[in-house]
Design an enzyme around this catalytic site. Structure first.
Site, PDB file in Angstrom:
ATOM      1  CG  HIS A 209      -0.374   0.050   2.060  1.00 46.67           C
ATOM      2  ND1 HIS A 209       0.223   0.019   2.549  1.00 46.67           N
ATOM      3  CD2 HIS A 209      -0.605   1.394   3.127  1.00 46.67           C
ATOM      4  CE1 HIS A 209       1.024  -0.228   4.390  1.00 46.67           C
ATOM      5  NE2 HIS A 209       0.690   1.351   4.499  1.00 46.67           N
TER       6      HIS A 209
HETATM    7  C1  UD1 Z   1      -2.404   5.501   5.784  1.00 42.56           C
HETATM    8  C2  UD1 Z   1      -1.096   5.897   6.751  1.00 42.56           C
HETATM    9  C3  UD1 Z   1      -0.362   4.691   6.377  1.00 42.56           C
HETATM   10  C4  UD1 Z   1      -0.330   3.415   7.002  1.00 42.56           C
HETATM   11  C5  UD1 Z   1      -1.306   3.198   6.595  1.00 42.56           C
HETATM   12  C6  UD1 Z   1      -2.170   1.906   7.055  1.00 42.56           C
HETATM   13  C7  UD1 Z   1      -0.390   7.990   6.278  1.00 42.56           C
HETATM   14  C8  UD1 Z   1      -0.252   9.280   5.294  1.00 42.56           C
HETATM   15  N1  UD1 Z   1      -0.439   7.231   5.464  1.00 42.56           N
HETATM   16  O1  UD1 Z   1      -1.801   5.016   4.055  1.00 42.56           O
HETATM   17  O2  UD1 Z   1       1.176   4.823   7.802  1.00 42.56           O
HETATM   18  O3  UD1 Z   1       0.251   2.431   6.935  1.00 42.56           O
HETATM   19  O4  UD1 Z   1      -3.039   4.220   6.490  1.00 42.56           O
HETATM   20  O5  UD1 Z   1      -3.315   1.460   6.199  1.00 42.56           O
HETATM   21  O6  UD1 Z   1      -1.462   8.762   7.926  1.00 42.56           O
HETATM   22  N2  UD1 Z   1      -9.395   4.780   1.558  1.00 42.56           N
HETATM   23  C9  UD1 Z   1     -10.342   4.087   1.028  1.00 42.56           C
HETATM   24  N3  UD1 Z   1     -10.937   3.565   2.769  1.00 42.56           N
HETATM   25  C10 UD1 Z   1     -10.755   4.268   3.669  1.00 42.56           C
HETATM   26  C11 UD1 Z   1      -9.339   4.373   3.607  1.00 42.56           C
HETATM   27  C12 UD1 Z   1      -8.349   5.684   2.177  1.00 42.56           C
HETATM   28  O7  UD1 Z   1     -11.105   4.004   0.207  1.00 42.56           O
HETATM   29  O8  UD1 Z   1     -10.574   4.206   4.692  1.00 42.56           O
HETATM   30  C13 UD1 Z   1      -8.479   5.210   0.195  1.00 42.56           C
HETATM   31  C14 UD1 Z   1      -9.295   6.352  -0.385  1.00 42.56           C
HETATM   32  O9  UD1 Z   1      -8.833   6.433  -1.799  1.00 42.56           O
HETATM   33  C15 UD1 Z   1      -7.618   7.206  -0.033  1.00 42.56           C
HETATM   34  C16 UD1 Z   1      -6.546   6.082   0.278  1.00 42.56           C
HETATM   35  O10 UD1 Z   1      -7.047   4.765   0.543  1.00 42.56           O
HETATM   36  O11 UD1 Z   1      -7.173   8.604  -1.013  1.00 42.56           O
HETATM   37  C17 UD1 Z   1      -5.720   6.767   1.087  1.00 42.56           C
HETATM   38  O12 UD1 Z   1      -5.891   6.977   2.124  1.00 42.56           O
HETATM   39  P1  UD1 Z   1      -4.974   7.461   3.488  1.00 42.56           P
HETATM   40  O13 UD1 Z   1      -5.933   7.354   4.249  1.00 42.56           O
HETATM   41  O14 UD1 Z   1      -4.273   8.500   3.005  1.00 42.56           O
HETATM   42  O15 UD1 Z   1      -3.602   6.483   3.579  1.00 42.56           O
HETATM   43  P2  UD1 Z   1      -3.324   5.182   3.560  1.00 42.56           P
HETATM   44  O16 UD1 Z   1      -2.504   4.500   1.932  1.00 42.56           O
HETATM   45  O17 UD1 Z   1      -4.197   4.170   3.412  1.00 42.56           O
END
Ligand code: UD1
Length: 392
Positions: A209
């Site tokens: 991820h």
């Molecule tokens: C985040 C953390 C990362 C951690 C990971 C664990 C930061 C900088 N990154 O990364 O350190 O290892 O979580 O999982 O805080 N999305 C969904 N549903 C959700 C959450 C996210 O669909 O419940 C999608 C969205 O399109 C979003 C993308 O995933 O834009 C990324 O989510 P985000 O929380 O920004 O970062 P992670 O890659 O999940």
């Protein structure tokens, strides 16, 4: 008059829930502590949040700020505003944050600006790679914290090198491993292996991820082609994080087979499935022949389970998983991934579980002991100051 302490405990992303749950459970044992759980909403929905709250027995958060997804700056700014407003309203005595996600950074910054002491659990880990958003979050959060709880010895050295006073640093152990030990028996009863139709030590698990691994579609394709070669030897189970799912959908990568949750998988290959629950994923890791990952927490969990872990990154902020555990940091060259996987699979399929110092299931107890003393000392000092003011 008895004193009661209101403590904000912040969760935002999925792995925060495993870390906060044992700490809040421990706080709830003390009548003078009033733990409040604040969910920023960085992760949301059943698969990324709700099922973890349930399985880790944390229950519904007291507040959910529902910030949702966004760019790093937008997400961080929204959490900063929403959490800052809540802190102004509620004036907690302490804010406890865990890990290194955007919620960790934003909530510690909002709290520090309101002069509320911050406790950081999992402090001092460093990859020394500032291109990782998490590294920036770690450095800033640590600089703002009054109590820094570490999971391994290298962390204190990192903090002291950055000028953090030794008096603020407490070697507490690993709360994620508290949760692992508490849940392992239940996880081993998970039906997931039967549902997938895989047998113990006869499949691998993959998670990816990190933006650096998944955001570039050519790179993602090269990685999944390498995984496809490994998957000729044994099925590779790939629970897909939403960020990665979006990228896969955009780039229409072939070669992946989809497990739809009905019936066993029917041959080797890379099998994608939705994000697994905590218990299902623990079960999957525990029985696997090997785990390939770019996650931080999984490096620690596989060490404690004695399962070989190939970390598909250039570095790790968790060196003890390499020196004392089952982790190998293999870099991010796809061809190396195939060679390393074959090396692991040609050896004994699993090793003895390792237990780095204080990864013993009691980290939360040590953390809450320190917090209680810190809060009591603060009240005593305040009272002394008031008394001396009145006398003078
Ligand atoms: C985040 C953390 C990362 C951690 C990971 C664990 C930061 C900088 N990154 O990364 O350190 O290892 O979580 O999982 O805080 N999305 C969904 N549903 C959700 C959450 C996210 O669909 O419940 C999608 C969205 O399109 C979003 C993308 O995933 O834009 C990324 O989510 P985000 O929380 O920004 O970062 P992670 O890659 O999940």
């Amino acid at each position: 008059m008895s004193t009661s302490f209101k403590i904000f405990n912040v969760i935002g992303a999925r792995p925060n829930i495993m870390k906060i749950a044992p700490i809040v459970a421990e706080m709830r044992r003390y009548p003078e502590l009033h733990p409040v759980v604040v969910h920023t909403g960085q992760h949301y929905g059943f698969a990324m949040s709700q099922v973890f709250l349930e399985q880790l027995k944390l229950g519904e958060p007291d507040y959910n700020l529902q910030v949702g997804s966004g760019s790093h700056h937008a997400q961080t700014a929204q959490i900063l505003t929403a959490f800052g407003n809540l802190v102004q309203q509620e004036r907690p005595d302490l804010i406890l944050v865990v890990g290194d996600v955007n919620s960790t950074l934003a909530c510690s910054l909002a709290g520090a600006k309101e002069c509320i002491p911050i406790a950081h659990v999992e402090a001092g880990l460093r990859s020394f790679d500032r291109s990782m958003p998490e590294e920036i979050n770690r450095v800033v959060t640590d600089a703002l914290s009054e109590l820094l709880f570490t999971t391994e010895e290298a962390a204190a050295e990192n903090l002291m090198r950055e000028g953090v006073s030794e008096q603020k640093i407490f070697f507490a152990g690993n709360v994620m491993i508290d949760s692992l030990f508490a849940a392992l028996e239940a996880a081993r009863r998970s039906p997931i292996l039967g549902q997938l139709g895989v047998k113990r030590r006869q499949y691998a698990v993959l998670t990816l991820h990190r933006p650096s691994n998944v955001d570039d579609s050519e790179r993602l394709l090269a990685t999944l082609n390498a995984v496809a070669q490994i998957a000729n030897d044994l099925p590779v189970i790939f629970p897909v994080h939403p960020r990665t799912a979006d990228r896969l959908a955009e780039s229409k990568i072939a070669n992946l087979q989809k497990w739809n949750g009905i019936g066993p998988i029917d041959n080797h290959g890379t099998w994608i499935m939705p994000p697994a629950s905590y218990l299902d994923f623990l079960c999957l890791m525990d029985s696997s022949a090997m785990v390939i990952t770019d996650s931080g927490g999984i490096q620690e969990e596989t060490t404690c389970l004695g399962v070989p872990c190939l970390t598909y990154r250039e570095n790790t902020e968790r060196p003890i998983t390499v020196t004392q555990g089952t982790n190998t940091v293999i870099g991010t060259a796809p061809e190396n991934l195939v060679a390393e996987a074959r090396r692991v699979l040609s050896q004994s399929p699993y090793s003895h579980p390792a237990q780095p110092p204080l990864w013993d299931g009691h980290a939360a107890t040590r953390i809450v002991t320190v917090i209680r003393k810190y809060l009591d000392d603060r009240v005593r000092k305040n009272n002394e100051n008031v008394t001396s003011l009145i006398i003078s």
